[in-house]
Design a protein around this motif. Structure first.
Motif, PDB file in Angstrom:
ATOM      1  N   ARG A 191       5.471  -3.639   3.864  1.00 55.12           N
ATOM      2  CA  ARG A 191       4.599  -2.548   4.261  1.00 55.12           C
ATOM      3  C   ARG A 191       3.248  -2.665   3.549  1.00 55.12           C
ATOM      4  N   HIS A 192       2.152  -2.343   4.278  1.00 56.45           N
ATOM      5  CA  HIS A 192       0.812  -2.185   3.701  1.00 56.45           C
ATOM      6  C   HIS A 192       0.471  -0.698   3.671  1.00 56.45           C
ATOM      7  N   LEU A 193       0.058  -0.205   2.515  1.00 55.47           N
ATOM      8  CA  LEU A 193      -0.254   1.215   2.352  1.00 55.47           C
ATOM      9  C   LEU A 193      -1.763   1.406   2.270  1.00 55.47           C
ATOM     10  N   ASP A 194      -2.272   2.306   3.103  1.00 54.68           N
ATOM     11  CA  ASP A 194      -3.692   2.674   3.104  1.00 54.68           C
ATOM     12  C   ASP A 194      -3.797   4.118   2.614  1.00 54.68           C
ATOM     13  N   VAL A 195      -4.321   4.305   1.401  1.00 49.83           N
ATOM     14  CA  VAL A 195      -4.428   5.647   0.833  1.00 49.83           C
ATOM     15  C   VAL A 195      -5.379   6.524   1.652  1.00 49.83           C
ATOM     16  N   TYR A 196      -6.362   5.912   2.336  1.00 49.78           N
ATOM     17  CA  TYR A 196      -7.297   6.683   3.141  1.00 49.78           C
ATOM     18  C   TYR A 196      -6.588   7.466   4.241  1.00 49.78           C
ATOM     19  N   ASP A 197      -5.463   6.923   4.771  1.00 47.10           N
ATOM     20  CA  ASP A 197      -4.718   7.658   5.797  1.00 47.10           C
ATOM     21  C   ASP A 197      -4.234   8.995   5.258  1.00 47.10           C
ATOM     22  N   PHE A 198      -3.812   8.998   4.002  1.00 45.63           N
ATOM     23  CA  PHE A 198      -3.350  10.253   3.388  1.00 45.63           C
ATOM     24  C   PHE A 198      -4.527  11.163   3.064  1.00 45.63           C
ATOM     25  N   LEU A 199      -5.637  10.609   2.554  1.00 49.06           N
ATOM     26  CA  LEU A 199      -6.777  11.418   2.149  1.00 49.06           C
ATOM     27  C   LEU A 199      -7.488  12.040   3.343  1.00 49.06           C
ATOM     28  N   VAL A 200      -7.603  11.308   4.432  1.00 46.42           N
ATOM     29  CA  VAL A 200      -8.391  11.766   5.572  1.00 46.42           C
ATOM     30  C   VAL A 200      -7.515  12.474   6.607  1.00 46.42           C
ATOM     31  N   LYS A 201      -6.325  11.909   6.867  1.00 47.96           N
ATOM     32  CA  LYS A 201      -5.470  12.446   7.932  1.00 47.96           C
ATOM     33  C   LYS A 201      -4.260  13.202   7.402  1.00 47.96           C
ATOM     34  N   GLY A 202      -3.950  13.057   6.107  1.00 45.20           N
ATOM     35  CA  GLY A 202      -2.738  13.670   5.574  1.00 45.20           C
ATOM     36  C   GLY A 202      -1.481  12.933   5.974  1.00 45.20           C
ATOM     37  N   SER A 203      -1.600  11.685   6.418  1.00 39.90           N
ATOM     38  CA  SER A 203      -0.451  10.906   6.894  1.00 39.90           C
ATOM     39  C   SER A 203       0.206  10.169   5.732  1.00 39.90           C
ATOM     40  N   GLN A 204       1.548  10.260   5.650  1.00 45.55           N
ATOM     41  CA  GLN A 204       2.330   9.515   4.661  1.00 45.55           C
ATOM     42  C   GLN A 204       3.292   8.542   5.352  1.00 45.55           C
ATOM     43  N   GLN A 205       2.864   8.030   6.487  1.00 46.97           N
ATOM     44  CA  GLN A 205       3.720   7.146   7.264  1.00 46.97           C
ATOM     45  C   GLN A 205       4.129   5.911   6.476  1.00 46.97           C
ATOM     46  N   ASP A 206       3.202   5.370   5.694  1.00 45.55           N
ATOM     47  CA  ASP A 206       3.491   4.143   4.945  1.00 45.55           C
ATOM     48  C   ASP A 206       3.894   4.418   3.498  1.00 45.55           C
ATOM     49  N   ASN A 207       4.004   5.686   3.142  1.00 47.34           N
ATOM     50  CA  ASN A 207       4.455   6.032   1.789  1.00 47.34           C
ATOM     51  C   ASN A 207       5.979   6.043   1.789  1.00 47.34           C
ATOM     52  N   ILE A 208       6.573   4.847   1.824  1.00 45.44           N
ATOM     53  CA  ILE A 208       8.013   4.713   2.011  1.00 45.44           C
ATOM     54  C   ILE A 208       8.746   4.889   0.690  1.00 45.44           C
ATOM     55  N   ALA A 209      10.040   5.172   0.788  1.00 36.83           N
ATOM     56  CA  ALA A 209      10.887   5.256  -0.405  1.00 36.83           C
ATOM     57  C   ALA A 209      11.128   3.853  -0.950  1.00 36.83           C
ATOM     58  N   LEU A 210      11.093   3.721  -2.255  1.00 41.79           N
ATOM     59  CA  LEU A 210      11.266   2.422  -2.905  1.00 41.79           C
ATOM     60  C   LEU A 210      12.744   2.159  -3.179  1.00 41.79           C
ATOM     61  N   GLN A 211      13.061   0.871  -3.304  1.00 37.10           N
ATOM     62  CA  GLN A 211      14.412   0.460  -3.654  1.00 37.10           C
ATOM     63  C   GLN A 211      14.372  -0.355  -4.945  1.00 37.10           C
ATOM     64  N   ASP A 212      15.522  -0.550  -5.511  1.00 38.96           N
ATOM     65  CA  ASP A 212      15.622  -1.279  -6.771  1.00 38.96           C
ATOM     66  C   ASP A 212      15.037  -2.674  -6.625  1.00 38.96           C
ATOM     67  N   GLN A 213      14.200  -3.061  -7.622  1.00 42.96           N
ATOM     68  CA  GLN A 213      13.562  -4.370  -7.703  1.00 42.96           C
ATOM     69  C   GLN A 213      12.432  -4.551  -6.691  1.00 42.96           C
TER      70      GLN A 213
END
Length: 824
Positions: free
Chosen positions: A285-307
């Protein structure tokens, strides 16, 4: 002891430096509060060196200061300080103290670290902020997962997770089972089941099937509920351009934002738009913080897994927006994004922005160049590396404004329509006021922005004789007749209830002014009212030239209309006097040892002390006649009847005097004045002599406000002033002045012995006089007070005194020598 003293001093210095640093940091947190005078030349020089290293010119640095909210005054001061520091050769060396002007804080070489730190902070505050960088440094935005929510159905189970299994209904059982490192749970009486790597939804289905296979009536009178108990921790590796890279232990519900916050967020060189999440050696996944700042979108803010690995690369392309933009900052640009996209990220233009054109500073080989981007090309222009976009404000200029002020009903600014005339502008301003002067002016801008004055006649303009065509930025001024002369007033004084100065009106007469002043007071004379009027024909060459015309008028006490027809003129002064025979009751008070003490009214003008004492029944048997005193206020001492004096003027004069004393000597001056003259309102009387010879010269006439006090037999003598122990001593016949002073400890070193005096109970005072070389002190009587004053302060200029003394001796010796020579 020396070591302890050194440590205490060192601790004090450290605490003071810490307090200064905290205050300084607080001032830097708000760029608009920066005061350039608080920074030394070393700090300014360090800031200039950092700006040079960053490739910024002086103009760039000043522009950034304006963009960060620094006031224009401080920007001008910064520019002057930069020129001053560059021209100062000594400021280039950090070995000496910084050269500062008066009022700037001196910074010595031991404070070099603080100086550089302050300079860094100042430069950092002037740097443009990176859009979105502060989201991971905000203490209120930790992005921590909410552990109290229901377990997500897509949650992946793993080792150390705990499952809560509840069977209820016909069968009732409850287990809390931990998942083993192999991903298994051991259900009591059922067996081992592998749930690792499976979602909570799939694990619930497997547990249900396992229980049914072991004769649990799931779905046949019993129900199953599976939830997550204790949540496991996972290890996430944070690498790249992060402020605190490393390996972090997080909740298994943690997301990428949570990990970035713990790592301090990207550095100034880190990307906010291409953050990579790597799992099993693949970028998932590629995360763009601007999506959250401008649109409020957390589509790419995925849950992390071990390692999992979160990598923050360096940014590829970044541009700067400044000026009239809602969010001036540095923006990261992805391939294919246009200038319009960046403007959207910045929230758009401010209300005062000039939107038709944006000036772009571009990098062109070894130098820079300017490019204009017009509004039609905002969506087509692709920002380049290092572009700086400056959004300018609209001009503080009006294309169709005219202004009118003065004697119109609605002064202000108006639209200049085509071929608009002066009369039309006056009509837009709701017309002329009645007090408008006939002449007005138009201030007009010439072609070179110089000004010219055009005069006009209002009569001609309003009758369309010479109406004028207005131009852009014309300023019309129509004065009032009252603006061109002094304010007309009249004044009334004397026996009036509200004397003062009032506005003049046409056809005002004396009666009108008396009514405005509240009418006559009781005892006012309605005859011989004087009216003083200004003159303009005085003869400066004559000694007896008039300075005012004075008229005497009589009015009716009822102030009937038409009783007189004396009209007032501007600046007239009317004086109303009291009736010659009018007298108010005059009150005196008798206190102390008399038969009938109390308040008495004076019956005749020639009533004296003996008469008053006779009316009071005479003294009692225990009265101290010799100590009788008469208290009288200053007006009565001067022989002025308070009922016939301007008490308001006297009170105002006293108030001004006390204000002058307070201004010159401070608040204690009133007490000093009281101490200097402690009983200046007492009149020394000899009551025994008065009673022996009534109606004689020493038998004083009584005045309004007098207080006659006859005390009891006195037994005390008070000693105050420059004595060692001021006190009250029992009176003893035959005791001398010096003995009483000794009873108070004796004279103090500052005592002026020859100035000592005695204040007797009846208010009289006697001082010390010289007899040969000895001080002859006054007699002390019961109830008296001994006061010893302070020696005057001597001039401490000993050398000057010696010089004057020796010069006098030399002159005296020369005179004696001359006389001896003449005799020979």
């Amino acid at each position: 002891m020396r070591k302890i003293y050194f440590l205490l001093v060192l601790g004090l210095l450290v605490s003071l430096l810490g307090s200064w640093s905290a205050l300084h940091a607080q001032s830097l947190s708000n760029p608009s509060s920066i005061n350039i005078d608080n920074y030394s030349d070393q700090q300014i020089l360090s800031m200039l060196q950092q700006a040079k290293s960053a490739g910024l010119s002086d103009a760039d640095l000043l522009q950034r200061a304006r963009d960060q909210g620094v006031s224009d005054e401080q920007v001008r001061k910064m520019q002057n300080r930069m020129k001053e520091v560059r021209g100062n050769q000594q400021a280039a060396s950090f070995k000496t103290d910084s050269v500062t002007t008066t009022g700037r804080r001196q910074v010595n070489s031991p404070d070099l670290a603080d100086t550089l730190n302050s300079a860094n902070n100042l430069f950092n505050r002037l740097k443009p902020k990176i859009f979105g960088a502060d989201i991971f440094q905000n203490k209120n935005s930790s992005f921590e997962p909410n552990l109290k929510l229901a377990t997500p159905v897509n949650y992946i189970l793993g080792p150390d997770d705990q499952l809560n299994i509840n069977v209820y209904g016909n069968s009732v059982v409850s287990w809390k089972l931990n998942i083993s490192p192999e991903g298994n749970i051991n259900i009591p009486g059922v067996g081992i089941l592998n749930v690792g790597g499976k979602t909570i939804e799939i694990a619930t289905s497997l547990i249900k099937s396992k229980l049914i296979a072991n004769n649990y009536a799931i779905g046949k009178g019993s129900s199953l509920q599976v939830s997550l108990g204790d949540i496991r921790s996972i290890k996430v590796i944070m690498i790249g351009q992060l402020r605190r890279p490393g390996t972090y232990s997080l909740s298994s519900l943690a997301t990428v934002f949570n990990a970035l916050y713990l790592a301090g967020g990207p550095t100034d060189n880190g990307s906010l738009r291409q953050i990579e999440v790597i799992r099993n050696n693949k970028i998932i996944r590629h995360l763009d913080v601007y999506d959250f700042l401008v649109k409020g979108s957390q589509q790419d803010n995925i849950a992390l897994q071990d390692q999992d690995i979160v990598r923050v690369p360096t940014y590829r392309n970044r541009v700067e927006l400044s000026g009239e933009i809602k969010i001036p900052a540095l923006f990261e640009v992805l391939p294919g994004e246009s200038l319009q996209d960046i403007l959207n990220y910045a929230g758009g233009f401010t209300d005062s922005a000039y939107t038709a054109r944006i000036v772009v500073t571009q990098i062109s080989g070894q130098q820079r160049k300017l490019t204009d981007v017009v509004e039609a090309d905002y969506s087509n222009y692709l920002p380049l590396r290092g572009d700086k976009f400056l959004i300018q404000s609209v001009l503080n200029r009006f294309e169709n404004r005219v202004t009118i002020a003065g004697a119109v009903f609605r002064p202000g600014q108006f639209e200049l329509s085509a071929k608009m005339t002066l009369s039309q502008l006056i009509s837009k301003a709701s017309g002329l006021k009645e007090d408008a002067f006939d002449r007005g002016t138009i201030t007009r801008l010439n072609a070179d922005n110089s000004r010219q004055i055009l005069s006009f006649s209002l009569k001609d303009v309003m009758h369309s004789k010479t109406d004028l065509i207005l131009q852009r930025e014309d300023s019309v001024a129509i004065p009032s007749i009252f603006d061109l002369r002094d304010k007309y007033t009249v004044t009334i004084n004397g026996a009036i209830r509200r004397p003062g100065t009032f506005a003049y009106a046409d056809s005002m007469n004396v009666e009108d002014l008396i009514i405005i002043g509240g009418g006559f007071v009781e005892g006012a004379s309605t005859t011989r009212i004087e009216v003083a009027r200004r003159i303009n024909d005085a003869r400066p060459d004559a000694v007896n030239s008039k300075v005012a015309n004075v008229f005497t008028v009589d009015v009716n006490r009822q102030l009937n209309a038409g009783s007189i027809n004396f009209l007032l003129k501007p600046f007239d002064i009317v004086s109303v006097y009291n009736l010659p025979g009018y007298e108010k009751q005059k009150i005196v008070r008798v206190e102390g040892e008399v038969m009938y003490p109390g308040i008495y009214t004076i019956k005749t003008k020639d009533e004296k002390i003996s008469d008053l004492l006779s009316r009071a029944g005479g003294p009692t048997a225990s009265a101290d006649i010799e100590g009788a005193s008469l208290k009288r206020d200053n007006l009565a001492i001067l022989g002025i009847d308070r009922n016939k004096a301007d008490t308001a003027a006297i009170a105002e004069e006293r108030r001004l005097k006390l204000n002058r004393l307070t201004t010159k000597y401070g608040k204690d001056s009133l007490m000093q004045e009281k101490n200097l003259q402690p009983r200046n309102n007492y009149v020394g009387i000899d009551l025994p002599a008065i009673l022996k010879s009534p109606k004689s010269k020493i038998d004083l006439l009584i005045e309004d406000g007098d207080v006659l006090r006859i005390p009891k037999q006195q037994q005390i003598v008070r000693i105050n002033g420059e004595v060692l122990y001021p006190s009250a001593v029992i009176f003893s016949h035959g005791k001398s002045f010096s003995q009483y002073v000794l009873n108070a400890g004796g004279f103090s070193p500052n005592a002026l012995k020859r100035g000592a005096y005695v204040v007797y109970a009846n208010g009289t005072v006697k001082g010390t006089h010289k007899f040969l070389f000895f001080n002859s002190h006054p007699k002390v009587t019961p109830g008296s007070e001994i006061f010893v004053p302070t020696k005057p302060v001597r001039n401490k200029n000993t050398a000057q005194d010696i010089l004057g003394f020796t010069t006098g001796l030399a002159s005296l010796a020369a005179i004696i020598f001359g006389i001896i020579s003449l005799r020979k």
